[in-house]
Structure formats: structure tokens, C-alpha cells
Design a protein around this motif. Sequence first.
Motif, PDB file in Angstrom:
ATOM      1  N   ASP A   9      71.009  57.445  -3.405  1.00 17.67           N
ATOM      2  CA  ASP A   9      71.933  56.377  -4.207  1.00 17.67           C
ATOM      3  C   ASP A   9      71.737  55.368  -2.866  1.00 17.67           C
ATOM      4  O   ASP A   9      71.536  55.430  -1.860  1.00 17.67           O
ATOM      5  N   ILE A  10      72.174  54.208  -3.579  1.00 20.62           N
ATOM      6  CA  ILE A  10      72.523  52.902  -2.769  1.00 20.62           C
ATOM      7  C   ILE A  10      73.644  53.131  -2.053  1.00 20.62           C
ATOM      8  O   ILE A  10      74.420  54.142  -2.228  1.00 20.62           O
ATOM      9  N   LEU A  42      74.756  65.940  -1.624  1.00 19.49           N
ATOM     10  CA  LEU A  42      76.070  65.713  -1.202  1.00 19.49           C
ATOM     11  C   LEU A  42      76.000  65.171   0.493  1.00 19.49           C
ATOM     12  O   LEU A  42      75.122  65.866   1.083  1.00 19.49           O
ATOM     13  N   ASN A  43      76.852  64.465   0.880  1.00 23.06           N
ATOM     14  CA  ASN A  43      77.006  63.858   2.075  1.00 23.06           C
ATOM     15  C   ASN A  43      78.099  64.907   2.745  1.00 23.06           C
ATOM     16  O   ASN A  43      78.314  65.957   2.237  1.00 23.06           O
ATOM     17  N   ASP A  44      78.479  64.766   4.061  1.00 25.46           N
ATOM     18  CA  ASP A  44      79.376  65.806   4.717  1.00 25.46           C
ATOM     19  C   ASP A  44      80.940  65.726   4.101  1.00 25.46           C
ATOM     20  O   ASP A  44      81.460  66.683   4.456  1.00 25.46           O
ATOM     21  N   GLN A  45      81.103  64.758   3.439  1.00 20.89           N
ATOM     22  CA  GLN A  45      82.514  64.666   2.505  1.00 20.89           C
ATOM     23  C   GLN A  45      82.429  65.309   1.326  1.00 20.89           C
ATOM     24  O   GLN A  45      83.107  65.081   0.378  1.00 20.89           O
ATOM     25  N   ASP A  46      81.336  65.944   0.875  1.00 19.38           N
ATOM     26  CA  ASP A  46      80.849  66.579  -0.373  1.00 19.38           C
ATOM     27  C   ASP A  46      80.986  65.537  -1.538  1.00 19.38           C
ATOM     28  O   ASP A  46      81.284  65.617  -2.782  1.00 19.38           O
ATOM     29  N   GLN A  47      80.609  64.237  -0.989  1.00 19.72           N
ATOM     30  CA  GLN A  47      80.601  63.148  -2.068  1.00 19.72           C
ATOM     31  C   GLN A  47      79.089  63.137  -2.498  1.00 19.72           C
ATOM     32  O   GLN A  47      78.072  63.298  -1.841  1.00 19.72           O
ATOM     33  N   MET A  48      78.716  62.745  -3.859  1.00 23.48           N
ATOM     34  CA  MET A  48      77.360  62.894  -4.286  1.00 23.48           C
ATOM     35  C   MET A  48      76.618  61.642  -3.921  1.00 23.48           C
ATOM     36  O   MET A  48      77.435  60.444  -3.957  1.00 23.48           O
ATOM     37  N   VAL A  49      75.474  61.691  -3.372  1.00 24.92           N
ATOM     38  CA  VAL A  49      74.813  60.424  -2.750  1.00 24.92           C
ATOM     39  C   VAL A  49      73.387  60.472  -3.089  1.00 24.92           C
ATOM     40  O   VAL A  49      72.633  59.584  -2.599  1.00 24.92           O
ATOM     41  N   TYR A  72      71.253  56.433 -14.590  1.00 28.97           N
ATOM     42  CA  TYR A  72      71.598  56.193 -13.184  1.00 28.97           C
ATOM     43  C   TYR A  72      70.542  55.031 -12.712  1.00 28.97           C
ATOM     44  O   TYR A  72      70.864  54.167 -12.088  1.00 28.97           O
ATOM     45  N   ALA A  73      69.348  55.062 -13.048  1.00 29.14           N
ATOM     46  CA  ALA A  73      68.090  54.261 -12.785  1.00 29.14           C
ATOM     47  C   ALA A  73      68.248  53.102 -13.181  1.00 29.14           C
ATOM     48  O   ALA A  73      68.258  51.920 -12.484  1.00 29.14           O
ATOM     49  N   LYS A  74      68.683  52.738 -14.436  1.00 30.89           N
ATOM     50  CA  LYS A  74      69.161  51.648 -15.125  1.00 30.89           C
ATOM     51  C   LYS A  74      70.135  50.962 -14.645  1.00 30.89           C
ATOM     52  O   LYS A  74      70.251  49.750 -14.772  1.00 30.89           O
ATOM     53  N   ALA A  79      68.608  53.435  -4.431  1.00 31.80           N
ATOM     54  CA  ALA A  79      67.885  52.802  -3.435  1.00 31.80           C
ATOM     55  C   ALA A  79      66.491  53.125  -3.531  1.00 31.80           C
ATOM     56  O   ALA A  79      65.526  52.524  -3.423  1.00 31.80           O
ATOM     57  N   ALA A  80      66.139  54.520  -3.778  1.00 31.92           N
ATOM     58  CA  ALA A  80      64.804  55.092  -4.005  1.00 31.92           C
ATOM     59  C   ALA A  80      64.498  56.126  -4.581  1.00 31.92           C
ATOM     60  O   ALA A  80      65.649  56.874  -4.792  1.00 31.92           O
ATOM     61  N   THR A  81      63.489  56.331  -5.254  1.00 35.66           N
ATOM     62  CA  THR A  81      63.227  57.341  -6.064  1.00 35.66           C
ATOM     63  C   THR A  81      61.671  57.709  -5.871  1.00 35.66           C
ATOM     64  O   THR A  81      60.758  56.859  -5.822  1.00 35.66           O
ATOM     65  N   SER A  82      61.451  59.050  -5.886  1.00 36.51           N
ATOM     66  CA  SER A  82      60.094  59.539  -5.779  1.00 36.51           C
ATOM     67  C   SER A  82      59.889  60.769  -6.707  1.00 36.51           C
ATOM     68  O   SER A  82      60.921  61.519  -7.276  1.00 36.51           O
ATOM     69  N   VAL A  83      58.719  60.460  -7.381  1.00 35.91           N
ATOM     70  CA  VAL A  83      58.292  61.585  -8.303  1.00 35.91           C
ATOM     71  C   VAL A  83      57.100  62.432  -7.702  1.00 35.91           C
ATOM     72  O   VAL A  83      55.936  61.772  -7.526  1.00 35.91           O
TER      73      VAL A  83
END
Length: 96
Positions: A9-10, A42-49, A72-74, A79-83
Amino acid sequence: MQFVIQCEDIPNGLELRMATRPAHMDYLKAQDAHVLGAGPFLNDQDQMVGSLLIVDFPSEAEARVFAENDPYAKAGLFAATSVRRWRWGVKPPAVV
């Protein structure tokens, strides 16, 4: 062929993620035949990242189109996506 789609995520993207989440979930449900597994990082605060998806498509090009059409992408969440092509090594689901 299985692929892993990894998305970051951004910065400070949680609000955008939450606003877009219903459309994202509907998209995954509509693509159920291709989605083998999915979930957020998830980050250290359990937020989706970020997101991790394991998908099955005949080609990498089709997996990339799937990733690009994710709401989400649209919405510009990533910030970055890999396949990457991938193969189950341990405990594959029965459908693979």
C-alpha cells in the motif's frame, strides 16, 4: 499455473483501503474460480498495509490483468505490485 501477487500500500493508505474494500471483496468473489487464497499484510498495529493473493491463471499476462483490474489497484492504493509464477510446495489445496 499459480501466481503470487504481492502488493504494498501507499503510505497512509488505510482510509483508501477501507473505502475500496467492499468493491475489492466483490471482485475477488466474482473471480472465485481463479483465487486460491488471499489476505492482507499487517503492520505492528494490526492495520492492513498490503495484500497477498495466490491465483491460478493460464498465463502470467492474465494474472497481471487480474491484478490491474482489482479495485484497490484502480483506486491507486498500491505503491508497488509484483506478479510471480509460483508452485505449491507443502499442503496444496485440493483444487490445485
